[in-house]
Design an enzyme around this catalytic site. Sequence first.
Site, PDB file in Angstrom:
ATOM      1  N   THR A  12      16.873  -2.353  67.618  1.00 36.11           N
ATOM      2  CA  THR A  12      18.029  -2.805  66.829  1.00 36.11           C
ATOM      3  C   THR A  12      19.027  -3.541  67.717  1.00 36.11           C
ATOM      4  OG1 THR A  12      17.782  -0.925  65.347  1.00 36.11           O
ATOM      5  CG2 THR A  12      19.927  -1.995  65.367  1.00 36.11           C
ATOM      6  N   GLU A 126      30.825  -0.705  76.969  1.00 36.52           N
ATOM      7  CA  GLU A 126      31.631  -0.893  75.738  1.00 36.52           C
ATOM      8  C   GLU A 126      30.860  -0.518  74.474  1.00 36.52           C
ATOM      9  OE1 GLU A 126      35.145  -2.023  75.453  1.00 36.52           O
ATOM     10  OE2 GLU A 126      34.476  -0.884  73.726  1.00 36.52           O
ATOM     11  N   VAL A 129      30.369   3.460  72.625  1.00 38.17           N
ATOM     12  CA  VAL A 129      31.246   4.167  71.671  1.00 38.17           C
ATOM     13  C   VAL A 129      31.825   3.161  70.671  1.00 38.17           C
ATOM     14  CG1 VAL A 129      33.245   5.680  71.380  1.00 38.17           C
ATOM     15  CG2 VAL A 129      31.908   5.796  73.496  1.00 38.17           C
ATOM     16  N   LYS A 202      30.019  10.751  72.577  1.00 35.70           N
ATOM     17  CA  LYS A 202      31.034   9.692  72.590  1.00 35.70           C
ATOM     18  C   LYS A 202      32.421  10.232  72.923  1.00 35.70           C
ATOM     19  CE  LYS A 202      28.474   6.816  69.315  1.00 35.70           C
ATOM     20  NZ  LYS A 202      28.222   6.602  67.886  1.00 35.70           N
TER      21      LYS A 202
HETATM   22  P1  NAP Z   1      15.693   1.306  68.999  1.00 36.33           P
HETATM   23  O1  NAP Z   1      15.817   0.420  67.831  1.00 36.33           O
HETATM   24  O2  NAP Z   1      14.864   2.537  68.904  1.00 36.33           O
HETATM   25  O3  NAP Z   1      15.136   0.412  70.203  1.00 36.33           O
HETATM   26  C1  NAP Z   1      14.715   0.933  71.424  1.00 36.33           C
HETATM   27  C2  NAP Z   1      13.965  -0.159  72.170  1.00 36.33           C
HETATM   28  O4  NAP Z   1      13.601   0.310  73.462  1.00 36.33           O
HETATM   29  C3  NAP Z   1      12.659  -0.566  71.490  1.00 36.33           C
HETATM   30  O5  NAP Z   1      12.482  -1.964  71.591  1.00 36.33           O
HETATM   31  C4  NAP Z   1      11.594   0.164  72.288  1.00 36.33           C
HETATM   32  O6  NAP Z   1      10.368  -0.535  72.330  1.00 36.33           O
HETATM   33  C5  NAP Z   1      12.215   0.152  73.667  1.00 36.33           C
HETATM   34  N1  NAP Z   1      11.777   1.271  74.497  1.00 36.33           N
HETATM   35  C6  NAP Z   1      12.031   2.585  74.302  1.00 36.33           C
HETATM   36  N2  NAP Z   1      11.485   3.325  75.287  1.00 36.33           N
HETATM   37  C7  NAP Z   1      10.883   2.447  76.117  1.00 36.33           C
HETATM   38  C8  NAP Z   1      10.130   2.586  77.309  1.00 36.33           C
HETATM   39  N3  NAP Z   1       9.910   3.790  77.858  1.00 36.33           N
HETATM   40  N4  NAP Z   1       9.653   1.460  77.895  1.00 36.33           N
HETATM   41  C9  NAP Z   1       9.891   0.250  77.371  1.00 36.33           C
HETATM   42  N5  NAP Z   1      10.592   0.050  76.227  1.00 36.33           N
HETATM   43  C10 NAP Z   1      11.079   1.139  75.630  1.00 36.33           C
HETATM   44  O7  NAP Z   1      17.117   1.771  69.509  1.00 36.33           O
HETATM   45  P2  NAP Z   1      18.529   1.056  69.258  1.00 36.33           P
HETATM   46  O8  NAP Z   1      19.065   1.492  67.944  1.00 36.33           O
HETATM   47  O9  NAP Z   1      18.431  -0.388  69.569  1.00 36.33           O
HETATM   48  O10 NAP Z   1      19.427   1.814  70.344  1.00 36.33           O
HETATM   49  C11 NAP Z   1      19.314   1.498  71.705  1.00 36.33           C
HETATM   50  C12 NAP Z   1      20.434   2.190  72.482  1.00 36.33           C
HETATM   51  O11 NAP Z   1      21.687   1.731  71.976  1.00 36.33           O
HETATM   52  C13 NAP Z   1      20.474   3.722  72.326  1.00 36.33           C
HETATM   53  O12 NAP Z   1      20.948   4.274  73.521  1.00 36.33           O
HETATM   54  C14 NAP Z   1      21.476   3.939  71.213  1.00 36.33           C
HETATM   55  O13 NAP Z   1      22.093   5.199  71.279  1.00 36.33           O
HETATM   56  C15 NAP Z   1      22.470   2.834  71.534  1.00 36.33           C
HETATM   57  N6  NAP Z   1      23.278   2.379  70.409  1.00 36.33           N
HETATM   58  C16 NAP Z   1      22.701   2.066  69.227  1.00 36.33           C
HETATM   59  C17 NAP Z   1      23.468   1.582  68.183  1.00 36.33           C
HETATM   60  C18 NAP Z   1      22.885   1.235  66.864  1.00 36.33           C
HETATM   61  O14 NAP Z   1      23.654   0.941  65.934  1.00 36.33           O
HETATM   62  N7  NAP Z   1      21.561   1.242  66.692  1.00 36.33           N
HETATM   63  C19 NAP Z   1      24.855   1.438  68.364  1.00 36.33           C
HETATM   64  C20 NAP Z   1      25.430   1.771  69.609  1.00 36.33           C
HETATM   65  C21 NAP Z   1      24.631   2.229  70.617  1.00 36.33           C
HETATM   66  P3  NAP Z   1       9.504  -0.803  70.985  1.00 36.33           P
HETATM   67  O15 NAP Z   1      10.333  -1.730  70.144  1.00 36.33           O
HETATM   68  O16 NAP Z   1       8.257  -1.441  71.463  1.00 36.33           O
HETATM   69  O17 NAP Z   1       9.311   0.545  70.357  1.00 36.33           O
HETATM   70  N1  HSE Z   2      23.744   6.365  65.700  1.00 34.60           N
HETATM   71  C1  HSE Z   2      25.010   5.882  66.101  1.00 34.60           C
HETATM   72  C2  HSE Z   2      25.967   5.963  64.942  1.00 34.60           C
HETATM   73  C3  HSE Z   2      24.889   4.446  66.565  1.00 34.60           C
HETATM   74  O1  HSE Z   2      25.517   6.115  63.801  1.00 34.60           O
HETATM   75  O2  HSE Z   2      27.177   5.901  65.158  1.00 34.60           O
HETATM   76  C4  HSE Z   2      26.177   3.887  67.123  1.00 34.60           C
HETATM   77  O3  HSE Z   2      26.499   4.503  68.328  1.00 34.60           O
END
Ligand code: NAP
Ligand code: HSE
Length: 442
Positions: A12, A126, A129, A202
């Site tokens: 994402t 940034e 959180v 957070k």
């Molecule tokens: P996600 O959609 O699950 O994406 C994770 C990505 O990392 C995927 O592309 C996955 O590969 C790759 N990956 C995971 N483990 C790996 C490994 N061992 N080797 C290589 N690639 C690996 O997660 P996300 O929602 O983008 O979140 C990513 C981070 O941002 C997390 O720490 C989350 O807490 C933080 N975050 C997320 C949001 C949000 O709104 N989603 C907001 C703020 C912060 P594949 O695609 O091939 O599976």
């Molecule tokens: N899973 C987290 C949330 C993503 O829903 O707030 C953003 O950090």
Amino acid sequence: MTIGIGLLGLGTVGAGVAQILASPQGRHPLVAELALRRVAVRDLQRPRPIDLDSALLTTDPEAVIDDPAVEIVVEVMGGLEPARSLILRAIAAGKPVVTANKAVIARYGEEIAAAAAQRGVYVLIEAAVGGGIPIIEPLKQSLGANRIQRVSGIINGTTNYILSRMADEGAAYGEVLADAQRLGYAEADPAADVQGGDAADKIAILAALAYGGSVPRQAIPTNGIDRLDARDVAYAEQLGYGVKLLAVAEQVGLAADGAAELDVSVNPTLVPRAHPLAGVNGVNNAILVEGDPVGRVMFYGPGAGAGPTASAVVADILNIAGIRQVSGVTSQGQPAPLDPLLAAGSWRPCRLVDPAQTRHRNYVRLRTTDQAGVIGRIGTCFGDAGVSLQSIVQFQAQGGDGGQAEIVVITHEVSEAAFRTAMAAIEALPVVDHVAACLRTL
Ligand code: NAP
Ligand code: HSE
């Protein structure tokens, strides 16, 4: 001067970052100088929402960090390991890191900050959180002149989205959670969202920045929305409150050794309808910072999702890129001294106080026998413990045998120790069947 970016993760957030880098038109001119060099994923065959040269993709995250063309490492893969080790590897290689990984920073922030300070590189967070809301840099820089009294807020988008849709549409919990996952709001394991762990990560990060020292993450009392009963949301509504998952960090004392004494917790909380946090709905987050002399400042906006989170990640990349431009540092050169405000190291110890010593307002729902004198006996238990009440109301019990009532109590601000004493006495009353819910109230 082009700056090489290595992405660890293309889910994402990673795809959102790649999309911004691929379309620099109309953005700050520095964006056009950022070039994606390598991208680590787990599954090379997985369809992606962005069209990338497949030669950039690898399943080896270390190869991304070690690639000489990568100058800034962006960790958006999530999880604790290998994310922590990869961040440390990038630092050891002298490469600045941008991460959205609050789980790693809340637990290993001190270790990572020490390694970064020693190697002279920035680790910017940034996006960790508040999604797209600028809150980390304001706490580090714009609010640096203040003594922070309290940081409170709605800092999990998934749970706020769930609570809002349940309240507005009467939507079913499981169905709305599935929508939050589909929209990319939820963590890979959504238990972190609904059990309050993500919000605890957070608030640990915000408290460390606001009060100048790391906070023991595992000691933060944490309650999520997974056991929240829709009935309490309905009763709260009738009493003039909304229910929100609130994370709060408050300074309650200053120890003789200079340590800040903090009350930090995450709880489903009744928020009065007129309070600024009550109107924060859907995936939006809001963080209210109270400081001396600034007063109250509120930060509001989308708290999760690809675009908002990528906006915060790219802002951090630009911060680093800008510094590299003015200092003329290349990946081969010696690093310039770190800006202490941007690097934000610890400057005093912080301790969590014993929860029994804290003070709060409370909401309690009791299932009782429906007979004369019950409210009086409950009131006496509170009074004997020195717990002052704001209101005590009887509702018709649902699903009972007709001989039961539900008593809902809202207390004034009282010590947790006194509240627990009162609750122990109430639970022992023969007319009280059980304590059905116990929530915080703002
Ligand atoms: P996600 O959609 O699950 O994406 C994770 C990505 O990392 C995927 O592309 C996955 O590969 C790759 N990956 C995971 N483990 C790996 C490994 N061992 N080797 C290589 N690639 C690996 O997660 P996300 O929602 O983008 O979140 C990513 C981070 O941002 C997390 O720490 C989350 O807490 C933080 N975050 C997320 C949001 C949000 O709104 N989603 C907001 C703020 C912060 P594949 O695609 O091939 O599976
Ligand atoms: N899973 C987290 C949330 C993503 O829903 O707030 C953003 O950090």
